[in-house]
Scaffold this motif. Structure first.
Motif, PDB file in Angstrom:
ATOM      1  N   GLY A  11       0.793  -1.223   0.000  1.00 18.68           N
ATOM      2  CA  GLY A  11       0.000   0.000   0.000  1.00 18.68           C
ATOM      3  C   GLY A  11       0.825   1.273   0.000  1.00 18.68           C
ATOM      4  N   ARG A  12       2.105   1.156   0.226  1.00 24.82           N
ATOM      5  CA  ARG A  12       2.953   2.350   0.217  1.00 24.82           C
ATOM      6  C   ARG A  12       3.214   2.808  -1.217  1.00 24.82           C
ATOM      7  NH1 ARG A  12       6.772   2.810   5.212  1.00 24.82           N
ATOM      8  NH2 ARG A  12       5.605   1.606   6.761  1.00 24.82           N
ATOM      9  N   SER A  13       3.503   4.073  -1.352  1.00 25.92           N
ATOM     10  CA  SER A  13       3.783   4.590  -2.690  1.00 25.92           C
ATOM     11  C   SER A  13       5.103   4.033  -3.194  1.00 25.92           C
ATOM     12  CB  SER A  13       3.843   6.122  -2.659  1.00 25.92           C
ATOM     13  OG  SER A  13       4.983   6.571  -1.945  1.00 25.92           O
ATOM     14  N   ALA A  14       5.225   3.949  -4.502  1.00 25.65           N
ATOM     15  CA  ALA A  14       6.476   3.483  -5.097  1.00 25.65           C
ATOM     16  C   ALA A  14       7.628   4.397  -4.693  1.00 25.65           C
ATOM     17  CB  ALA A  14       6.341   3.430  -6.612  1.00 25.65           C
ATOM     18  N   TYR A  15       7.352   5.685  -4.604  1.00 27.10           N
ATOM     19  CA  TYR A  15       8.380   6.644  -4.204  1.00 27.10           C
ATOM     20  C   TYR A  15       8.881   6.335  -2.793  1.00 27.10           C
ATOM     21  CZ  TYR A  15      10.534  11.096  -2.901  1.00 27.10           C
ATOM     22  OH  TYR A  15      11.411  12.057  -2.465  1.00 27.10           O
ATOM     23  N   ASN A  16       7.967   5.998  -1.881  1.00 28.07           N
ATOM     24  CA  ASN A  16       8.366   5.687  -0.513  1.00 28.07           C
ATOM     25  C   ASN A  16       9.206   4.420  -0.445  1.00 28.07           C
ATOM     26  OD1 ASN A  16       7.119   4.172   2.329  1.00 28.07           O
ATOM     27  ND2 ASN A  16       8.156   6.144   2.489  1.00 28.07           N
ATOM     28  N   ARG A  17       8.839   3.408  -1.217  1.00 24.02           N
ATOM     29  CA  ARG A  17       9.648   2.187  -1.223  1.00 24.02           C
ATOM     30  C   ARG A  17      11.054   2.488  -1.753  1.00 24.02           C
ATOM     31  NH1 ARG A  17       4.689  -0.409  -2.990  1.00 24.02           N
ATOM     32  NH2 ARG A  17       5.444  -0.445  -5.143  1.00 24.02           N
ATOM     33  N   GLY A  18      11.141   3.359  -2.756  1.00 21.59           N
ATOM     34  CA  GLY A  18      12.452   3.746  -3.265  1.00 21.59           C
ATOM     35  C   GLY A  18      13.271   4.478  -2.217  1.00 21.59           C
ATOM     36  N   SER A  32      12.080   2.207  -8.602  1.00 24.70           N
ATOM     37  CA  SER A  32      10.870   1.986  -7.799  1.00 24.70           C
ATOM     38  C   SER A  32       9.643   2.701  -8.338  1.00 24.70           C
ATOM     39  CB  SER A  32      11.124   2.413  -6.348  1.00 24.70           C
ATOM     40  OG  SER A  32      11.365   3.813  -6.284  1.00 24.70           O
ATOM     41  N   ASP A  33       9.801   3.918  -8.831  1.00 24.65           N
ATOM     42  CA  ASP A  33       8.639   4.675  -9.325  1.00 24.65           C
ATOM     43  C   ASP A  33       8.652   4.806 -10.848  1.00 24.65           C
ATOM     44  OD1 ASP A  33      10.811   6.325  -9.484  1.00 24.65           O
ATOM     45  OD2 ASP A  33       9.881   8.039  -8.473  1.00 24.65           O
ATOM     46  N   LYS A  34       9.362   3.891 -11.516  1.00 25.41           N
ATOM     47  CA  LYS A  34       9.446   3.956 -12.982  1.00 25.41           C
ATOM     48  C   LYS A  34       9.006   2.679 -13.681  1.00 25.41           C
ATOM     49  CE  LYS A  34      13.347   7.154 -12.604  1.00 25.41           C
ATOM     50  NZ  LYS A  34      13.391   7.110 -11.126  1.00 25.41           N
ATOM     51  N   TYR A  35       9.178   1.523 -13.019  1.00 23.13           N
ATOM     52  CA  TYR A  35       8.924   0.272 -13.734  1.00 23.13           C
ATOM     53  C   TYR A  35       7.458   0.118 -14.133  1.00 23.13           C
ATOM     54  CZ  TYR A  35       6.833  -1.927  -9.601  1.00 23.13           C
ATOM     55  OH  TYR A  35       6.003  -2.233  -8.556  1.00 23.13           O
ATOM     56  N   GLN A  36       6.531   0.663 -13.338  1.00 26.25           N
ATOM     57  CA  GLN A  36       5.124   0.545 -13.704  1.00 26.25           C
ATOM     58  C   GLN A  36       4.817   1.346 -14.970  1.00 26.25           C
ATOM     59  OE1 GLN A  36       3.112   1.632 -10.003  1.00 26.25           O
ATOM     60  NE2 GLN A  36       2.512  -0.495  -9.748  1.00 26.25           N
ATOM     61  N   GLN A  37       5.468   2.494 -15.129  1.00 28.96           N
ATOM     62  CA  GLN A  37       5.280   3.273 -16.351  1.00 28.96           C
ATOM     63  C   GLN A  37       5.867   2.550 -17.561  1.00 28.96           C
ATOM     64  OE1 GLN A  37       6.531   7.458 -15.764  1.00 28.96           O
ATOM     65  NE2 GLN A  37       6.700   6.961 -13.605  1.00 28.96           N
ATOM     66  N   VAL A  38       7.024   1.915 -17.357  1.00 28.06           N
ATOM     67  CA  VAL A  38       7.701   1.245 -18.467  1.00 28.06           C
ATOM     68  C   VAL A  38       6.963  -0.018 -18.882  1.00 28.06           C
ATOM     69  CG1 VAL A  38       9.824   0.078 -19.181  1.00 28.06           C
ATOM     70  CG2 VAL A  38       9.950   2.196 -17.834  1.00 28.06           C
ATOM     71  N   PHE A  39       6.498  -0.794 -17.910  1.00 28.27           N
ATOM     72  CA  PHE A  39       5.915  -2.096 -18.213  1.00 28.27           C
ATOM     73  C   PHE A  39       4.382  -2.103 -18.184  1.00 28.27           C
ATOM     74  CE2 PHE A  39      10.179  -2.995 -16.560  1.00 28.27           C
ATOM     75  CZ  PHE A  39      10.690  -3.693 -17.637  1.00 28.27           C
ATOM     76  N   GLY A  40       3.764  -0.991 -17.789  1.00 27.96           N
ATOM     77  CA  GLY A  40       2.319  -0.875 -17.889  1.00 27.96           C
ATOM     78  C   GLY A  40       1.928  -0.372 -19.276  1.00 27.96           C
ATOM     79  N   SER A  41       0.635  -0.367 -19.570  1.00 30.92           N
ATOM     80  CA  SER A  41       0.205   0.081 -20.896  1.00 30.92           C
ATOM     81  C   SER A  41      -1.252   0.541 -20.867  1.00 30.92           C
ATOM     82  CB  SER A  41       0.356  -1.055 -21.915  1.00 30.92           C
ATOM     83  OG  SER A  41      -0.509  -2.131 -21.599  1.00 30.92           O
ATOM     84  N   ILE A  42      -1.590   1.367 -21.861  1.00 33.96           N
ATOM     85  CA  ILE A  42      -2.983   1.709 -22.142  1.00 33.96           C
ATOM     86  C   ILE A  42      -3.363   0.940 -23.403  1.00 33.96           C
ATOM     87  CG2 ILE A  42      -4.614   3.540 -22.692  1.00 33.96           C
ATOM     88  CD1 ILE A  42      -2.801   5.486 -21.230  1.00 33.96           C
TER      89      ILE A  42
END
Length: 288
Positions: free
Chosen positions: A65-72, A121-131
């Motif tokens: 539940g934590r933000s990706a930024y916080n995990r980073g 941590s706050d980039k992989y979802q943008q790279v591997f996610g899609s619309i």
């Protein structure tokens, strides 16, 4: 006057943010690079594996539940704490037979690897996610999400860098883990647990056990509340088959990734993060 008998330290496990001794009450001897007894390590049992998985499962909801930024930020904090204790880890690696330059390179690479995954941590979802394009009035999004609890065999011959290299991509993606440290060189792993304990990692996110791999193989691969199993060392074909068969019991994801050089680029990749992610798809009507 007789010579003094040295009191050997018994290193503990790391479960749920605490340092308990093994439930079994057993230990085994750990040797230095000259073959002399260095310390005692806990010989963990099935009960220790079960306790660690319970703690990892309980920690999953908060960590995910934590933000990706916080995990980073937290991974970066681990790197900071390891940097502060670099001399200790260099000395420990030298004790088990590393040359000074190799030990320093191992610790430096371990710190750098934590920074590497903190950056993802706050980039992989943008790279591997899609619309996704769909033939209706909807938005359709596919995003990677963590699987849950991952059991890990840390590399046997790289007690610090190997452990960090398999741990970091698992937890940066929101999973929690139970790690079985190197059987031959477990002390760096337990010392690293002290680094985790003094950083901002919530208890239960990373749990570290020590013991015999042959004894704990079945317990770590058959546990029904574990979502994945990760290992990198070459093992006998019979054991690989056993791991694969145990994974079918609850459809665990089995990841075997052989690494020949832990300081090379093959040992760090954002794909190690997505190895323990599931793709979740969401539909949303256009205009609402």
């Amino acid at each position: 006057m007789s010579d003094r008998v040295e009191v050997l330290k018994t290193y503990k496990t790391y479960i749920g943010g605490n340092f308990p001794r093994t439930e079994s009450g057993r230990h085994y001897e750990v040797y230095d690079g000259d073959g002399e007894i260095l310390a005692n390590a806990c010989q963990c049992s099935r009960k220790d594996v079960r306790d660690a998985v319970v703690e990892a499962r309980n920690a999953f909801e908060d960590w995910n539940g934590r933000s990706a930024y916080n995990r980073g930020q937290i991974l970066y904090r681990i790197a900071e704490m390891l940097e502060m204790r670099k001399a200790q880890f260099v000395d420990e690696l030298e004790t088990v037979g590393y040359k000074t330059k190799k030990a320093e390179a191992e610790v430096n690479a371990s710190i750098d690897r934590l920074i590497y995954y903190a950056g993802w941590s706050d980039k992989y979802q943008q790279v591997f996610g899609s619309i996704n394009p769909v033939a209706s009035n909807h938005f359709n999004f596919s995003m990677p999400e963590p699987m849950g609890v991952v059991n890990i065999w840390a590399p046997e011959e790289r007690p610090l860098l190997g452990l960090i290299s398999v741990m970091a991509p698992v937890i940066v993606g929101g999973n929690t883990c139970v790690i079985l440290a190197s059987e031959k060189y477990p002390l760096s792993a337990v010392s690293f647990a002290e680094v985790l304990h003094s950083s901002d990692v919530p208890g239960g996110v990373v749990n570290i056990l020590t013991g015999y791999r042959d004894e704990l193989l079945e317990h770590m691969t058959t546990h029904m509340d574990v979502n994945a199993f990760f290992y990198t060392d070459e093992i006998e074909q019979e054991k690989r088959k056993q791991i694969d068969e145990h994974g079918t019991l609850n459809l665990k994801r089995i990841r075997y990734t052989p690494i020949t050089d832990w300081q090379s680029e093959e040992a760090e990749s954002p794909y190690f993060i997505t190895d323990f992610q599931e793709t979740k798809t969401t539909w949303h009507p256009v205009g609402l």
